[in-house]
Design an enzyme around this catalytic site. Structure first.
Site, PDB file in Angstrom:
ATOM      1  N   GLU A 157       0.964  -1.042   0.041  1.00 14.19           N
ATOM      2  CA  GLU A 157      -0.045  -0.048  -0.014  1.00 14.19           C
ATOM      3  C   GLU A 157       0.748   1.190   0.143  1.00 14.19           C
ATOM      4  O   GLU A 157       1.964   1.298   0.700  1.00 14.19           O
ATOM      5  CB  GLU A 157      -0.974   0.040   1.399  1.00 14.19           C
ATOM      6  CG  GLU A 157      -2.185   0.937   1.211  1.00 14.19           C
ATOM      7  CD  GLU A 157      -1.516   2.255   1.622  1.00 14.19           C
ATOM      8  OE1 GLU A 157      -1.711   3.303   0.821  1.00 14.19           O
ATOM      9  OE2 GLU A 157      -0.895   2.480   2.799  1.00 14.19           O
ATOM     10  N   LYS A 172       0.566   4.438   0.597  1.00 10.61           N
ATOM     11  CA  LYS A 172       1.012   5.406   1.856  1.00 10.61           C
ATOM     12  C   LYS A 172       1.810   4.995   2.981  1.00 10.61           C
ATOM     13  O   LYS A 172       2.741   5.594   3.574  1.00 10.61           O
ATOM     14  CB  LYS A 172      -0.486   6.122   2.468  1.00 10.61           C
ATOM     15  CG  LYS A 172      -0.197   6.834   3.730  1.00 10.61           C
ATOM     16  CD  LYS A 172      -1.575   7.414   4.000  1.00 10.61           C
ATOM     17  CE  LYS A 172      -1.388   8.527   5.417  1.00 10.61           C
ATOM     18  NZ  LYS A 172      -2.500   8.918   5.779  1.00 10.61           N
ATOM     19  N   CYS A 191      -8.198   6.148  -6.588  1.00  9.62           N
ATOM     20  CA  CYS A 191      -7.663   5.414  -5.300  1.00  9.62           C
ATOM     21  C   CYS A 191      -8.898   4.724  -4.987  1.00  9.62           C
ATOM     22  O   CYS A 191      -9.904   5.201  -4.569  1.00  9.62           O
ATOM     23  CB  CYS A 191      -7.148   6.209  -4.324  1.00  9.62           C
ATOM     24  SG  CYS A 191      -6.389   5.294  -2.903  1.00  9.62           S
ATOM     25  N   ASP A 246      -5.816   9.101 -10.116  1.00 12.50           N
ATOM     26  CA  ASP A 246      -4.507   8.377 -10.435  1.00 12.50           C
ATOM     27  C   ASP A 246      -4.300   8.593 -11.926  1.00 12.50           C
ATOM     28  O   ASP A 246      -5.016   8.145 -12.567  1.00 12.50           O
ATOM     29  CB  ASP A 246      -4.375   7.028 -10.000  1.00 12.50           C
ATOM     30  CG  ASP A 246      -4.611   6.607  -8.427  1.00 12.50           C
ATOM     31  OD1 ASP A 246      -3.907   7.490  -7.733  1.00 12.50           O
ATOM     32  OD2 ASP A 246      -5.118   5.813  -8.116  1.00 12.50           O
ATOM     33  N   GLU A 306      -2.141  -1.070  -9.743  1.00 10.04           N
ATOM     34  CA  GLU A 306      -1.584  -2.561 -10.091  1.00 10.04           C
ATOM     35  C   GLU A 306      -2.861  -3.386 -10.601  1.00 10.04           C
ATOM     36  O   GLU A 306      -2.886  -3.909 -11.510  1.00 10.04           O
ATOM     37  CB  GLU A 306      -0.832  -3.387  -8.910  1.00 10.04           C
ATOM     38  CG  GLU A 306       0.363  -2.641  -8.453  1.00 10.04           C
ATOM     39  CD  GLU A 306       0.052  -1.681  -7.145  1.00 10.04           C
ATOM     40  OE1 GLU A 306       1.056  -1.585  -6.510  1.00 10.04           O
ATOM     41  OE2 GLU A 306      -1.059  -1.257  -7.038  1.00 10.04           O
ATOM     42  N   ARG A 319       3.109  10.273  -6.518  1.00 10.84           N
ATOM     43  CA  ARG A 319       2.456  10.842  -5.126  1.00 10.84           C
ATOM     44  C   ARG A 319       3.094  10.552  -4.075  1.00 10.84           C
ATOM     45  O   ARG A 319       3.326   9.326  -3.863  1.00 10.84           O
ATOM     46  CB  ARG A 319       0.903  10.535  -5.119  1.00 10.84           C
ATOM     47  CG  ARG A 319      -0.009  10.874  -4.031  1.00 10.84           C
ATOM     48  CD  ARG A 319      -1.486  10.400  -3.842  1.00 10.84           C
ATOM     49  NE  ARG A 319      -2.139  10.776  -4.943  1.00 10.84           N
ATOM     50  CZ  ARG A 319      -3.056   9.971  -5.300  1.00 10.84           C
ATOM     51  NH1 ARG A 319      -3.133   8.773  -4.768  1.00 10.84           N
ATOM     52  NH2 ARG A 319      -3.920  10.298  -6.484  1.00 10.84           N
ATOM     53  N   GLY A 320       3.411  11.593  -3.192  1.00 10.75           N
ATOM     54  CA  GLY A 320       4.124  11.351  -2.095  1.00 10.75           C
ATOM     55  C   GLY A 320       5.485  10.955  -2.383  1.00 10.75           C
ATOM     56  O   GLY A 320       5.904  10.012  -1.513  1.00 10.75           O
TER      57      GLY A 320
END
EC number: 1.7.1.13
Length: 281
Positions: A88, A90, A188, A195, A228, A256-257
């Site tokens: 995951e 995050k 998401c 996304d 995925e 992202r992130g």
């Protein structure tokens, strides 16, 4: 909304929840998501119809050396599609943040920690490269191969996912070709955040109708799944409706992130020939 968005396996994820940011190394921050969640929906058994990897680029990888001097790197992680779990995103970000104020004796120690922790979370051995910024600066920015199908003059009014848009997409002519689109957008599974991605489709088989393929890809626009899972859905739908002799689906998503995810699924080989980033990454 995905059929499995309320699955109990997703209930404990930090994604979409307020979290604290640890800056001391903590591998327990990593959270797995069983690949079986969407593969059961796709009716995929133990014998997968594809090979592949999830290729992650880590743009915000930093730690302290033994003298306390910050180090920065760009990481690449290859997670086999045969692993029991995807990771995951995050939780991956939070885990990488935990390196920030932790001292390590060498870059190789960092790489080995990443290998150990990510392999444990994925349920299978992963490959990791930790590259200097100088090394990464020398890598090219590329575009996808083949014909772009995005410039078609067509009307679209529905953005709900519908695999039946591929019905009748396989023509009579037998071809070997590569197509790509930059219009892939999904959401998401947990947070509904957009996304954004590009997808390359390489195949040998009956020629695929460009309009039907583009309508199908655009139908992901309001669809909720992880990166995925979307790529595996594209692969299985193309196999179902077009029945190519060989097929490769390679998507590259914007970051992202500090992370980007690039899922690769193929009947031909387990990895792409390169992992060069695109302009939007």
């Amino acid at each position: 909304m995905s059929k499995y968005s309320d699955a109990k396996e997703l209930a404990g994820l930090t994604l979409g929840k307020k979290t604290d940011y640890a800056n001391q190394y903590d591998p327990s921050l990593l959270q797995p998501v069983p690949r079986s969640l969407n593969r059961d929906d796709l009716q995929l058994g133990d014998e997968l119809p594809f090979m592949g990897h999830d290729i992650w680029t880590l743009y915000e990888l930093s730690w302290l050396n033994s003298k306390g001097l910050p180090q920065v790197a760009v990481g690449e992680v290859y997670i086999p599609a045969t692993s029991a779990n995807l990771i995951e995103s995050k939780s991956f970000k939070l885990y990488l943040n935990s390196y920030n104020q932790t001292r390590f004796d060498s870059w190789e120690e960092v790489r080995q920690r990443l290998i150990t922790d990510l392999s444990h979370c994925a349920g299978e051995a992963v490959e990791v490269a930790v590259n200097s910024v100088t090394h990464y600066t020398q890598q090219p920015i590329v575009t996808m191969e083949g014909e772009c199908i995005d410039e078609q003059d067509i009307d679209i009014s529905s953005y709900d996912f519908d695999d039946r848009l591929l019905e009748g997409a396989a023509g009579e002519e037998w071809v070997t070709e590569t197509l790509h689109s930059h219009l892939l957008k999904s959401n998401c599974l947990i947070t509904n955040q957009p996304d954004w991605g590009s997808v390359e489709i390489r195949y040998q088989g009956h020629k695929i109708d460009r309009e039907k393929l583009l309508r199908y890809l655009v139908s992901f626009r309001e669809h909720n799944e992880f990166h995925e899972q979307c790529v595996e859905r594209i692969f299985t739908d193309l196999m179902k409706y077009c029945q190519p002799e060989s097929l490769t689906v390679f998507a590259r998503y914007t970051r992202r992130g500090g992370l980007d995810i690039n899922p690769y699924r193929s009947t031909e080989q387990a990895k792409p020939d390169h992992n060069h980033r695109m302009a939007r990454q």
